[in-house]
Design an enzyme around this catalytic site. Structure first.
Site, PDB file in Angstrom:
ATOM      1  N   GLY A 123       0.876  -1.229  -0.003  1.00 13.19           N
ATOM      2  CA  GLY A 123       0.104   0.101   0.096  1.00 13.19           C
ATOM      3  C   GLY A 123       0.996   1.202  -0.007  1.00 13.19           C
ATOM      4  N   CYS A 124       0.403   2.322  -0.110  1.00 13.33           N
ATOM      5  CA  CYS A 124       1.275   3.382  -0.409  1.00 13.33           C
ATOM      6  C   CYS A 124       0.779   4.860  -0.196  1.00 13.33           C
ATOM      7  CB  CYS A 124       1.685   3.393  -1.911  1.00 13.33           C
ATOM      8  SG  CYS A 124       2.466   1.800  -2.109  1.00 13.33           S
ATOM      9  N   SER A 125       1.371   5.750  -0.514  1.00 15.16           N
ATOM     10  CA  SER A 125       0.728   6.999  -0.729  1.00 15.16           C
ATOM     11  C   SER A 125       0.947   7.561  -1.931  1.00 15.16           C
ATOM     12  CB  SER A 125       1.213   8.009   0.479  1.00 15.16           C
ATOM     13  OG  SER A 125       2.403   8.125   0.601  1.00 15.16           O
TER      14      SER A 125
END
Lengths: 366, 503, 430, 243, 146
Positions: free
Chosen positions: A14-16
């Protein structure tokens, strides 16, 4: 660190993400995008951060800038030998960095401004094809060498760490770009490999991605039909290649390319007007291997353009805003408001709906 | 339309010389396989209704009943097994998803049985567990990489250890919700965990008010349906477990049908009586790893960082990566449920075909976490059909901190693994809410049996450890030197990270 | 004064026995003197008809084992008649002129059988009442001596019925004469009475109802027939008056002890005079359902009263919860039980009935104000006690009333709290 | 108590609030909030927070009685598994608002994103109410087991004010939508009817509450302009299996 | 005294208590023979009451204030001084059914031949009454009571 490339896992995580484009072509420092991505610190875990910037090499805008990492001096030597053989290296330098307490185990980072000559024995290949081939060849054949980016007037900067630290490490405040995209990474499998960070890039495509592509296995095999070797074991990689394939090679309009990757449900297609329906059916039928399934939100950069879009059921967040000439796309509104406290408009695009920023008419950047 | 393609699985035989027509069997079969004919004053049996649970045979005072598989043979066909044919009969008749209960019964390899344990001979001493301390105490929770001490004459510990679970036996009861099992079964699990000094897990059904007294030895689960979850619930347990997946049905949710949502269950789950309790496949607020982190920290915030918050996942293809992600997302423990793990109800196709063996999952996860240097950031609990103390010892040697047992606990309470949990007509009073049947499980007896089981396993673990010359479980944990493989390929040995027997 | 006892009990039947055990629950050693007019060891009074009928032996008549007085540390003065109670002096006088002192006195003198004064010829030989062992012996001797083949029993109540049964056993042709429209009308409702009557008729018993005896006809001083008010004359060699008993209050008449029909007592079985208690058929105590003080001459009542009296005499704190009319009697081979109010007293009563005339089974529940106030069981008497318990408790049965009449009715249908208390076995009384 | 959230981590901010609540503080004004997560998580009755700035994800998660007023947009996951309390949002809401909400009210002035009111559930006296000022994204009220969602469509948006898959898997509660909604937008488990007398008072009360919160004339929304979306059955998947 | 405590919430209504009571009070003490030869001659002293899903096995409660003893006109019903059990001396019982009339638990029956009362004898010759010993779910438990 080459062992990472042969891991039998695909990268997930997951990430931004955050992206800013000034559609007037005005270039601005990387300081803002660092602040934006820093606001979403919580979304990453320190195992990857990266940026892509467009319009940063105006003085060498007609040359491909190959930014590479090497784990060993041998790899660098070997790569340079290959470059000498395949292209004209106009200029080469270490990628400027500054010592940073949070950044350790950095590889050798070097960039080359190059151009390629047509290959007479293979006239069907243009310079872009040759660059892709070169890019792939380095990645697949040279131990411990890895191409961050190889596009014109753009570059990718990435590494292991939190994105704000990576940004500082690469002295991004010293660059000026009209488009910046950034990524904070939360991988679930890697012990930290600089090449595994986002953005993933091919030619001038650079992509940052939040989510996981459940269809990765087939996307990868589909792309192989067209000569793309997915060497990074990362699902994000396929998105970059799909953009290159669908838009550059197949010449699809952007909207159609996005529709191929995030098509409407069949039940929605059935309700479409006849012509549109036929078109949508054809896209799904032909580009089934390009369908990206699973949750994702991406920001894609390319020359003169920034695209944001997410999966058709919008399982990952994506917020957009405009303020003045600028288009903002990010995972969280707070990340936008950090650098644009009072935007003209904030909106949440629908799942599968591309948001496109383009240079205003007449603006030339490369 | 008569369902004439449905064939009996079992033949029930009644010895007329022994049957005393006492009708105990009639009263005990919730499937109504036995019937008393008033006119003939005689008990008759309809074998098609028999599920092979043995309730009647167990209670028959004259042992007049025997049950054997129906020998209704199809023409031998390795491909078209009787089960495959019968499943098609059933589905073509009724439509719908084939449903089943308990863990995967398919003849897939059981890797525990291909690993053998070590013992001391001559060169180093074995230890007599009857005479000497044999320490099984286990702490599960996140531990710091290192401890900080202040200088000075008497060094003072500066690091605060995060919340830990403390297990006297490295075996816990895995998540079984009130709803999937009866109240009495839930009570017995909770009480036994308290008595032994381990933990029971609420499952996703909330915590019944009457069981809150045992909550200090319970892990409260938060699943996609969020049943019974509020801030009090989160704070009542010893730890919080976010259920992402279950070994028996990775990737899918579950439905507790409305007819099982009694007043009591409705109060526990905090949903209206009689409505379906639908647990969606995903948590609708978790579509990515950072969302998991978001929920973990939301729970940590709501519990003011006083409870370990863990994550339960099913063992699937990228389990090592997923587990690593969970740890990095802030999980204080990760529970991994193997493909042989049990369930109250799961689609047969999923149970039998999705997931990977816990043995490989455990080995891969432990190795990966160590490679990444984050093994001590989280406890590692494994589940998925632990049948005996030796399985537990092998799991701990492979790298687990503790095991979860579900089916074994149910069997201790009387379960006969008839795999009909999903019908809600459990004749042993375990997987049912029918008040006629739930009475069959006296929690006092069930508690006693569970305590006996755990204590005897603990003793066996101590015996095995003693044999290895190990008197503290820390020295067994992850000590793969004490495992050797038999009947395994190099690749299998490699994934398990153990040597071949004889090496 | 010959002696002074801590406890003096006049009577030797159930109330007296219960009083002894009641006293001994509290006071293990205080001196008890028990005085009985009859010479017998304490015996079961209801068994006299069984004795006559030959169903029990004399040995079986004992209500308590032979060593009971001894074990209970009771000084039993059997065959001693008390003629007078002097409450002021705390003494009683015997027929022999002796004076016995007491600290606490229990009057358990029981009842005296009624012989109607308006019937002529009752002094003939062969005319009996039937309430004592001696009566049974006398009747038996008379039958044997005179070869009696037929008898008339005057009174179709319970004593009458039991007498008839004994006579049937002895092969004596018996006619019952009953003033009311049916037999057993005092304890049964009409349906049950008719069933009982029918069953008796099947056994050859003649039943004359709505009539009574006008005169006993005798020859040679011995009974030969009974003449009824309706004019019929029934030849017979034996007449038994079984009309009922009156409380045997003679010994306290003229004292300050209050007498109404019987000796009036409070819930602790105390008479109006200090240190004097009364229990059993002689006592007039509170009735459970109507709350008024009534004489209820039934066995369990007498036991309970005796027990309460004994405990209180010994300084205990026992209370009588009220008498309840109830009878269990087997008509030939049909067991019957009746409890409390068997017929609605007015429109505010409800009844539930289940009847199978051919099988001689009948169940009836009488309800008032949501509570059971009476019940009748004929044939099927299993679990009748549960209903008796509910009557005693005064439990509101509105929520489960429909089940009461069912044959399957059991404790399990009762409210959990109530049945748990019953099941606990630790106290069935409210 | 007034807290300047600028430059402090959410954990510090929330701990500061929690400690003050423990000490008896009930009124909070949070300034310069910018992405701080979990504000109000698990907070009980009697606490009132005013938020200036953009709160981060999972605002009011597991909240149990407190009141929060936000003078801007909010991000994703607001009121996650909230048990009681009230949230007023003067801007737009993000995705997954009101996930598994069991009680309390969430009033949003503007629009809300995807998957809002998922698994919303009522229990006994707890009745979650979510009011959306303008429009809602896809999957509104998915798996809804109880409670009320009202979409006011206050700006009379063209087309439907709700997205697709509205009420998929719904088995309790009701969604009231002012404006058009086509069959294909609805999950298979729901049905649509005009608002009946039985619901009128409740709907009006909810409209009043929202209107009061934002200073809008409640007369703008007449109950007859709404349709009611409700489940066909409390057992939507009862026939899914073969036994 | 020791008393059989009924945990009705755990009674499963199987009837094994009745079965074993019959065996215990049979001539042979052998289950199959007891049932095949004597089934009709024995009224079990424990009987299972059933109503819907609820049930419990009820035997004489051996009440502290046993009303059956009070009501017994022959003195047949008595309390065993050693065990505290309420027992019926069938030699003295005449079958008047007064005990049945008053037993609030309904735990006394007419004997199989209808002449004397039949009831639980608390298996005073056994360490544990057979109904308790054979209850598969411990719904019947022998407990010491103050």
């Amino acid at each position: 660190m080459a062992t990472n490339r042969t891991l039998p896992f695909k990268d997930m995580g997951g990430c931004s993400i955050s992206g800013v484009m000034d559609e007037s072509g005005r270039r601005f420092s990387g300081e803002e995008i660092i602040r934006s991505i820093r606001n979403m610190h919580e979304r990453s875990n320190g195992l990857g951060g990266g940026f892509a910037a467009y319009g940063i090499f105006p003085e060498r805008a007609d040359q491909y800038c190959m930014q590479l990492m090497f784990d060993t001096p041998e790899a660098k030597r070997e790569t340079e030998a290959l470059l000498d053989e395949r292209c004209n290296v106009h200029y080469a330098e270490d990628i400027p960095t500054r010592p940073h307490e949070a950044i350790t185990d950095e590889p050798l980072l070097h960039r080359y401004f190059v151009s390629v000559e047509p290959d007479k024995s293979r006239p069907h290949l243009d310079e872009n094809d040759l660059m892709v081939e070169l890019h792939m060849e380095i990645n697949t054949t040279i131990q411990d060498a890895f191409v961050f980016s190889a596009g014109k007037n753009m570059g990718c900067f990435k590494g292991v760490g939190f994105p704000e630290d990576i940004g500082e490490y690469f002295r991004l405040e010293e660059y000026e770009a009209y488009t910046w995209i950034a990524h904070g990474r939360f991988p679930t499998n890697t012990t930290g490999w600089w090449g595994g960070a986002h953005p993933f890039s091919i030619l001038d495509w650079a992509i940052v991605h939040n989510g996981e592509i459940s269809s990765y296995g087939i996307n990868k095999r589909y792309l192989r039909n067209f000569g793309y070797e997915c060497t990074l074991q990362t699902d994000t990689e396929v998105i970059a290649y799909l953009f290159d394939l669908l838009i550059r090679k197949h010449g699809l309009p952007l909207e159609v390319a996005c529709q191929a990757m995030a098509p409407p449900f069949w039940e929605d297609i059935e309700r479409m007007p006849e012509r549109e329906q036929a078109q949508a059916k054809a896209i799904r039928a032909v580009y089934g291997g390009a369908l990206l399934n699973g949750p994702f939100a991406v920001v894609v950069g390319s020359t003169g353009r920034m695209i944001g879009f997410s999966d058709r059921t919008k399982l990952r967040p994506q917020v957009c805003a405009r303020g003045g000439d600028r288009l903002y796309i990010a995972s969280e509104e707070a990340a936008i408001r950090t650098i644009c406290p009072d935007p003209d408009v904030v909106w949440h695009p629908d799942g599968g709906e591309p948001v496109v920023g383009e240079l205003q008419a007449g603006v030339q950047v490369a | 339309m008569p369902n004439w393609l449905i064939e009996p699985d079992f033949v029930v035989e009644r010895d007329p010389d022994r049957c005393i027509q006492c009708e105990v069997c009639v009263r005990q079969c919730a499937n109504e396989a036995h019937e008393f004919d008033e006119e003939l004053q005689e008990v008759f049996t309809d074998s098609t209704r028999c599920v092979g649970c043995h309730r009647c045979a167990s209670l028959c005072p004259t042992d007049a009943i025997s049950i054997r598989p129906a020998e209704l043979e199809f023409r031998p066909n390795e491909n078209w097994s009787a089960q495959a044919i019968r499943n098609i009969y059933k589905q073509s008749e009724q439509g719908g998803v084939l449903l089943t209960g308990m863990g995967n019964p398919e003849p897939l390899p059981i890797y525990w049985d291909r690993m053998l344990l070590n013992a001391s001979q001559v060169t180093n001493p074995s230890i007599d567990p009857l005479r000497e301390p044999m320490e099984l105490l286990t702490h599960i929770g996140s531990k710091p990489q290192r401890l900080e001490f202040s200088g000075g004459e008497t060094p003072q510990l500066e690091t605060t250890l995060g919340p830990q679970l403390e297990l006297h036996v490295p075996v816990m009861f895995s998540a079984m919700s009130y709803g999937s099992i009866s109240y009495n079964a839930s009570e017995a699990l909770a009480r036994a965990a308290n008595e032994v000094g381990t933990y029971a897990n609420t499952g996703e059904g909330g915590l019944h008010e009457d069981l809150r007294q045992y909550a200090g030895r319970m892990i409260v689960q938060v699943a996609s349906g969020r049943f019974g979850v509020d801030v009090d619930y989160l704070n009542s347990g010893a730890a919080v477990e976010i259920k992402i997946g279950q070994g028996a049905k990775p990737g899918i949710g579950g439905h507790l049908p409305g007819e099982k949502v009694s007043a009591d269950i409705s109060a526990t789950r905090m949903i209206p009586e009689g409505t379906d309790a639908l647990s969606p496949a995903p948590h609708h607020d978790i579509y990515s790893i950072e969302d998991l982190r978001q929920l973990i920290y939301a729970i940590k915030e709501a519990t003011r960082y006083r409870k370990p918050v863990g994550v339960k996942i099913a063992a699937v293809h990228h389990v090592a990566a997923i587990a690593s992600g969970c740890v990095r997302a802030g999980a204080d423990f990760v529970a991994i449920d193997g493909y042989r793990g049990g369930t109250g109800a799961a689609p047969t196709m999923i149970r039998n075909n999705v997931g990977i063996p816990i043995e490989f999952a455990l080995a891969a996860v432990d190795s990966r976490l160590r490679e990444e240097g984050i093994r001590q950031d989280a406890g590692l609990i494994v589940a998925g059909s632990f049948r005996c103390a030796a399985d537990v010892v092998k799991a701990i040697a492979l790298g687990a901190d503790a095991c979860y047992i579900g089916t074994a606990a149910l069997v201790a309470m009387g379960c006969h693994v008839c795999q009909k949990c999903y019908t809600g007509r459990c004749n042993w009073g375990i997987a049912t809410q029918d008040p006629y049947l739930t009475r069959r499980l006296n929690p006092n007896i069930a508690t006693r049996r569970l305590v006996n089981l755990l204590e005897s396993w603990a003793h066996e673990i101590q015996e095995i450890m003693g044999g290895m010359g190990i008197n503290a479980i820390e020295s067994l944990r992850g000590n793969r030197d004490h495992l050797r493989g038999v009947n395994l390929t190099d690749r299998e040995l490699n994934v398990l990270g153990i040597q071949m027997a004889g090496e | 004064m010959k002696s002074k006892s801590k406890y003096l009990i006049i009577g030797n039947s159930v109330a007296a026995v219960a009083a002894v055990s009641g006293i001994r629950q509290i006071d293990e050693s205080g001196e008890i003197t028990l005085v009985s007019r009859e010479p017998h060891h304490t015996y079961s009074r209801p068994l006299i008809t069984y004795l006559l009928g030959g169903k029990v032996t004399e040995e079986q008549m004992a209500y308590r084992p032979a060593d009971w007085y001894e074990k209970s540390n009771v000084n039993a003065l059997l065959g001693t008649e008390i003629t007078r109670v002097n409450p002021d002096e705390h003494t009683v006088e015997t027929a022999d002129g002796e004076t016995l002192g007491y600290e606490k006195l229990l009057i358990a003198t029981g009842g005296t059988p009624i012989v109607p004064g308006n019937v002529a010829g009752t002094d003939a030989a062969g005319v009996f009442t039937f309430t004592t062992w001696d009566d049974a012996k006398a009747i038996e001797a008379y039958i044997a001596e005179h070869g009696v083949e037929s008898a008339v029993v005057v009174g179709g109540g319970l004593i009458g019925l039991k007498s008839v049964e004994a006579l049937i056993e002895l092969g004596i042709q018996t006619t019952v004469v009953e003033l009311a429209e049916t037999m057993l009308s005092a304890s049964f409702d009409r349906t049950a009475s008719e069933l009982a009557q029918r069953r008796l008729a099947e056994e050859g018993v003649q039943v004359r109802t709505s009539t009574t005896t006008e005169e006993i006809l005798a020859q040679e001083g011995r009974v030969v027939a009974a003449k009824l008010t309706d004019g019929e004359t029934i030849p017979c060699g034996l007449v038994i008056f079984a009309i009922g008993v009156l409380p045997a209050t003679e010994i306290v008449e003229g004292t300050d002890i209050e007498i109404d029909r019987g000796i009036v007592v409070d819930d602790r079985m105390r008479t109006s005079v200090e240190d004097v208690y009364a229990a059993g058929d002689v006592a007039q105590a509170r009735e459970l359902i109507c709350g008024e003080k009534r004489c209820i001459a039934i066995f369990p009542n007498a036991f309970r009263q005796g027990d309460v009296a004994g405990r209180n005499m010994a300084g205990g704190d026992a209370s009588f919860e009220g008498g309840l009319v109830m009878n269990s009697v087997t008509v030939v081979d049909v067991p019957t039980i009746s409890v409390g109010v068997t017929e609605p007293l007015d429109d505010s009563y409800e009844t539930m009935v289940q009847l199978d005339e051919d099988a001689y089974t009948y169940r009836k529940i009488v309800l008032h104000d949501g509570r059971i106030v009476g019940a009748v069981f004929v044939g099927d008497i299993e679990r009748a006690g549960i209903i008796t318990g509910l009557i005693r408790e005064g439990l509101d049965v509105s929520n489960f009333r429909d089940m009461l009449i069912s044959r399957d009715f059991g404790l399990i249908q009762l409210p959990t709290e109530y049945r748990r208390r019953v099941i606990s076995g630790t106290g069935t009384r409210a | 108590m007034r807290i300047d959230a600028a430059g402090i981590h959410y954990r510090q901010l929330n701990e500061q609030i929690n400690e003050a609540v423990d000490a008896g503080e009930t009124e909070f004004v949070l300034d310069n909030v910018l992405g701080h997560r979990y504000i109000g998580a698990g907070l009980r009755d009697g606490v009132h927070l005013t938020i200036n700035g953009i709160p981060g994800n999972d605002l009011a998660a597991f909240m149990d009685g407190a009141e929060i007023e936000v003078h801007s947009n909010v991000q994703d996951g607001v009121a996650n598994t909230m048990n009681a309390g009230r949230i007023i949002v003067h801007g737009d809401g993000g995705d997954i608002l009101g996930h598994s909400m069991r009680g309390g009210h969430v009033l949003v002035r503007g629009l809300v994103g995807y998957r809002c009111g998922i698994h919303c559930k009522a229990y006994e006296e707890r009745l979650p109410v979510m009011v959306v000022g303008t429009t809602a994204g896809d999957y509104l009220g998915e798996y809804m087991a109880g409670g009320v969602i009202v979409v006011l469509n206050a700006e009379d948006t063209d087309g439907s004010p709700v997205g697709r898959f509205c009420g998929t898997g719904m088995h309790g509660g009701a969604i009231f939508v002012r404006g058009e909604i086509e069959e294909h937008q609805l999950g298979a488990e729901v049905t649509v009817e005009p608002v009946g007398e039985a619901d009128r008072d409740m709907l009006e009360a909810i409209i009043r509450e929202w209107s009061m919160a934002f200073g809008v004339d409640p007369g703008r929304f007449a109950p007859e302009e709404f349709v009611k979306i409700f489940p066909r059955s409390s057992r939507p998947y009862g026939k899914l299996y073969a036994y | 005294m020791k008393r059989i405590i009924i945990h009705e919430e755990y009674c499963i209504g199987c009837g094994l208590c009745e079965v074993h009571c019959i065996v215990k009070h049979s001539r042979t003490g052998k289950i199959i023979r007891a049932f095949k030869e004597e089934r009709d001659q024995i009224v079990p002293g424990v009987q299972v009451e059933r109503d819907g899903y609820e049930s419990f096995a009820l035997q004489c409660r051996h009440c502290d204030d046993a009303v059956c003893i009070e009501a017994c006109m022959t003195g047949a019903m008595h309390r065993d001084p050693e065990t505290g059990a309420v027992l019926c001396d069938t030699d003295r019982c005449v079958g008047c059914w007064m005990c049945i009339m008053v037993c609030p638990a309904g735990a006394i029956q007419q004997g199989a031949d209808g002449t004397v009362a039949s009831k639980c004898d608390a298996c005073t010759d056994e360490e544990i009454p057979v109904c308790v010993a054979n209850c598969p779910n411990e719904a019947l438990v022998l407990e010491d009571e103050e």
